[in-house]
Design an enzyme around this catalytic site. Structure first.
Site, PDB file in Angstrom:
ATOM      1  N   TYR A 141       0.830  -1.218   0.000  1.00  0.00           N
ATOM      2  CA  TYR A 141       0.000   0.000   0.000  1.00  0.00           C
ATOM      3  C   TYR A 141       0.860   1.261   0.000  1.00  0.00           C
ATOM      4  CZ  TYR A 141      -3.936  -3.069   1.191  1.00  0.00           C
ATOM      5  OH  TYR A 141      -4.891  -4.050   1.186  1.00  0.00           O
ATOM      6  N   LYS A 187       4.007 -15.453   2.191  1.00  0.00           N
ATOM      7  CA  LYS A 187       4.059 -16.175   0.911  1.00  0.00           C
ATOM      8  C   LYS A 187       5.531 -16.447   0.620  1.00  0.00           C
ATOM      9  CE  LYS A 187       1.976 -17.950  -2.735  1.00  0.00           C
ATOM     10  NZ  LYS A 187       1.181 -19.207  -2.612  1.00  0.00           N
ATOM     11  N   ASP A 219      -2.344 -18.590   1.076  1.00  0.00           N
ATOM     12  CA  ASP A 219      -3.438 -19.312   0.418  1.00  0.00           C
ATOM     13  C   ASP A 219      -3.964 -20.440   1.301  1.00  0.00           C
ATOM     14  OD1 ASP A 219      -0.824 -20.026  -0.126  1.00  0.00           O
ATOM     15  OD2 ASP A 219      -1.173 -20.637  -2.170  1.00  0.00           O
ATOM     16  N   ASP A 243      -5.465  -7.358   5.264  1.00  0.00           N
ATOM     17  CA  ASP A 243      -6.680  -6.689   4.772  1.00  0.00           C
ATOM     18  C   ASP A 243      -7.667  -7.716   4.239  1.00  0.00           C
ATOM     19  OD1 ASP A 243      -7.186  -4.036   2.276  1.00  0.00           O
ATOM     20  OD2 ASP A 243      -8.449  -4.794   3.889  1.00  0.00           O
ATOM     21  N   ASP A 247     -11.376  -9.465   6.249  1.00  0.00           N
ATOM     22  CA  ASP A 247     -12.732  -9.442   5.679  1.00  0.00           C
ATOM     23  C   ASP A 247     -13.273 -10.870   5.563  1.00  0.00           C
ATOM     24  OD1 ASP A 247     -12.703  -6.639   5.348  1.00  0.00           O
ATOM     25  OD2 ASP A 247     -13.723  -6.792   3.414  1.00  0.00           O
TER      26      ASP A 247
HETATM   27  C1  LIG Z   1      -8.293   1.880   2.057  1.00  0.00           C
HETATM   28  C2  LIG Z   1      -8.272   0.415   2.434  1.00  0.00           C
HETATM   29  C3  LIG Z   1      -6.880  -0.090   2.668  1.00  0.00           C
HETATM   30  C4  LIG Z   1      -9.083   0.237   3.660  1.00  0.00           C
HETATM   31  C5  LIG Z   1      -9.236  -1.219   4.015  1.00  0.00           C
HETATM   32  O1  LIG Z   1      -9.682  -2.023   3.255  1.00  0.00           O
HETATM   33  C6  LIG Z   1      -8.845  -1.662   5.331  1.00  0.00           C
HETATM   34  O2  LIG Z   1      -8.116  -0.953   6.006  1.00  0.00           O
HETATM   35  O3  LIG Z   1      -9.316  -2.770   5.701  1.00  0.00           O
HETATM   36 MG   LIG Z   2     -10.186  -3.869   4.199  1.00  0.00          MG
END
Ligand SMILES: CC(C)CC(=O)C(=O)O
Ligand SMILES: [Mg+2]
Ligand SMILES: NC(=O)C1=CN([C@@H]2O[C@H](COP(=O)(O)OP(=O)(O)OC[C@H]3O[C@@H](n4cnc5c(N)ncnc54)[C@H](O)[C@@H]3O)[C@@H](O)[C@H]2O)C=CC1
Length: 366
Positions: A141, A187, A219, A243, A247
Site C-alpha cells: 500500500y 508467501k 493461500d 486486509d 474481511d
Molecule cells: C483503504 C483500504 C486499505 C481500507 C481497508 O480495506 C482496510 O483498512 O481494511
Molecule cells: Mg479492508
C-alpha cells in the site's frame, strides 16, 4: 477522567455508525462518570469535496491534539474515478502513516446469542476467538514505485527488517496475554519480502520460548479460516494479506458489520474504526450494523485508556442485544427481530444503563 477524542465520520455509513459509536461513548461517560470532549474533523470524500484534500491539515492538527481517533469509513462511487492522490482512501492511508499506526488489531469472535448468523457450521465457529495482527504502514500500500500508465502499472511490496520486527514483537506480546500461540502468514515460497518476514519471525521466537509458533502460506491460511478457524489465536501478517484475510474472517461472526479494529503505535495512541468500508450500497437506509463501530469504542477504551471494565461492559451490552433476540438486517435470523441502526444502538444503551442500575444496587450490598 477526561479525554479528548477526534471523530472522523468520513463517508457513507461511516457517518451513521460513528453517530452510534458516539452515543455509546456518552452512555459510558454517564455510567462511569467520565467526560469525553469530542472534536469532529473531515476525512475522505467529504474532505475532498469541502477542502480539496482527502486528509486536510486541520484534521491532522485536530488529531494531534486528541487522546485518540474514532473513524467511520471513507470512499464512495462518486470519487472512484478521481486521480489517485484525490481518492478518499488516500486520506485513510495518509493518517495511518502520519501517526505511525503500524499495528492493526482485528479481533474475530463467534458472537454468543447469534452463532447461527454465520454461514459456517456451528461446531466450526462456536469457539472461535482470534486476533488478526496486521502490519498497517508498510508493504504494497505504501511501497514505491507506485504508478500506472496506459501501457502498464507497478506497485512495490517493500518491508524493512525493523518494520517486520516491531509488528512481530507486538504479536508475540499479545499472544502471551491470550492463549500463547502465534500463526505467521506469508508467501515465503514466492516472495522475497516473505522470506525475510519468516526469518525475522523465527529470530523473534527465540525471545518467546513460551509462545507456540507456526507458519502458514497465505493461500493455505485463507482455506484454514473456513475449515478450522478455531486453530487460530494470534495471526500476524503483512498489510495486504491482513486486509483480505480479516474481511474473510468476518464471515465467522455472520457479518463484516461485526468487526472492530484498533490501529495503534508503541506509545498506545490509536485510531479506532470498524473493519468495514463506507458501504454505499446500504448508505442512508438505516440498515448499517453499528456493532463494529461500537466495539471499536470498546477497543479504544481498552488499548488507549486502559479501561478494561468499561470496554467489557460495552462488549457485554452488544452481545446481550443478540441474546435478547434482536439483530440488524445483515445478521437476519429466524426468531430474531430486525432493528435499524439507531434502534440497535438504543438497545445497546439500554443494556449499558440496565447494567449500571444493577451495579448500583449491587454496590449497596457489597
Ligand atoms: C483503504 C483500504 C486499505 C481500507 C481497508 O480495506 C482496510 O483498512 O481494511
Ligand atoms: Mg479492508
Ligand atoms: N476503512 C475504510 O474506510 C474502508 C473503506 N472502504 C471503501 O468503502 C467503499 C465500499 O467498499 P466495499 O468493497 O463495498 O466494502 P464495504 O466494507 O463498504 O462493504 C462490503 C459489503 O459489506 C456490507 N457492509 C459493510 N459494512 C456493513 C455494516 N456495518 N452493516 C451491514 N453491512 C455492511 C456492505 O453493504 C457491502 O455489501 C469503497 O470506496 C472502499 O474503498 C473499504 C474498506 C475499508
Amino acid at each position: 477522567m477526561e479525554k479528548t477524542i477526534a471523530v472522523l465520520p468520513g463517508d457513507g455509513i461511516g457517518k451513521e455508525v460513528t453517530e452510534s459509536a458516539l452515543k455509546v461513548l456518552q452512555a459510558i461517560g454517564r455510567r462511569y462518570n467520565h467526560r469525553y470532549h469530542v472534536n469532529t474533523g473531515l476525512i475522505g470524500g467529504d474532505a475532498i469535496d469541502q477542502k480539496g484534500h482527502p486528509l486536510p491539515q486541520d484534521t491532522i492538527d485536530l488529531c494531534e491534539n486528541s487522546d485518540a481517533i474514532l473513524l467511520g469509513a471513507v470512499g464512495g462511487l462518486k470519487w472512484d474515478q478521481n486521480p489517485s492522490h484525490l481518492r478518499p482512501e488516500k486520506g485513510l492511508l495518509a493518517i495511518r502513516k502520519h501517526f505511525d499506526l503500524f499495528a492493526n488489531l482485528r479481533p474475530v469472535k463467534a458472537i454468543p446469542g447469534i452463532i447461527s448468523a454465520s454461514p459456517l457450521k456451528e461446531d466450526v465457529v462456536k469457539s472461535v476467538d482470534m486476533m488478526i495482527v496486521r502490519e498497517l504502514t508498510g508493504g504494497l500500500y505504501f511501497g514505491e514505485p507506485k504508478r500506472k500508465t496506459d501501457n502498464g502499472a507497478v506497485d512495490t511490496l517493500v518491508y524493512s527488517r525493523e518494520e517486520i520486527e516491531r509488528i512481530v514483537e507486538k504479536a508475540f506480546e499479545l499472544a502471551r496475554l491470550r492463549r500463547g500461540k502465534v500463526t505467521s502468514v506469508d508467501k515465503a515460497n514466492v516472495l522475497e519480502s516473505s522470506k525475510l518476514w519468516r526469518e525475522v519471525v523465527e529470530q523473534k521466537k527465540l525471545k518467546y520460548p513460551d509462545v507456540e509458533l507456526d507458519h502458514l502460506l497465505v493461500d493455505a491460511a485463507a482455506m484454514k479460516l473456513i475449515t478450522n478457524p478455531s486453530m487460530f489465536d494470534v495471526v500476524v501478517t503483512e498489510n495486504l494479506f491482513g486486509d483480505i484475510l480479516s474481511d474473510e474472517a468476518s464471515v465467522i461472526t455472520g457479518s463484516l458489520g461485526m468487526l472492530p479494529s484498533a490501529s495503534i503505535r508503541a506509545d498506545g495512541f490509536g485510531l479506532y474504526e470498524p473493519v468495514h468500508g463506507s458501504a454505499p450500497d446500504i448508505a442512508g437506509k438505516g440498515l448499517a450494523n453499528p456493532a463494529a463501530a461500537i466495539l471499536s469504542v470498546a477497543m479504544m477504551l481498552k488499548y488507549s485508556f486502559g479501561m478494561e471494565t468499561e470496554a467489557s461492559s460495552i462488549e457485554e451490552a452488544v452481545f446481550s442485544v443478540y441474546e435478547d433476540g434482536y439483530c440488524t438486517s445483515d445478521m437476519k435470523q429466524d426468531g430474531y427481530r430486525v432493528l435499524s441502526t439507531s434502534e440497535f444502538t438504543e438497545k445497546v444503551i439500554e443494556e449499558l444503563e440496565r447494567e449500571s442500575v444493577s451495579d448500583h444496587i449491587l454496590s449497596a450490598y457489597v
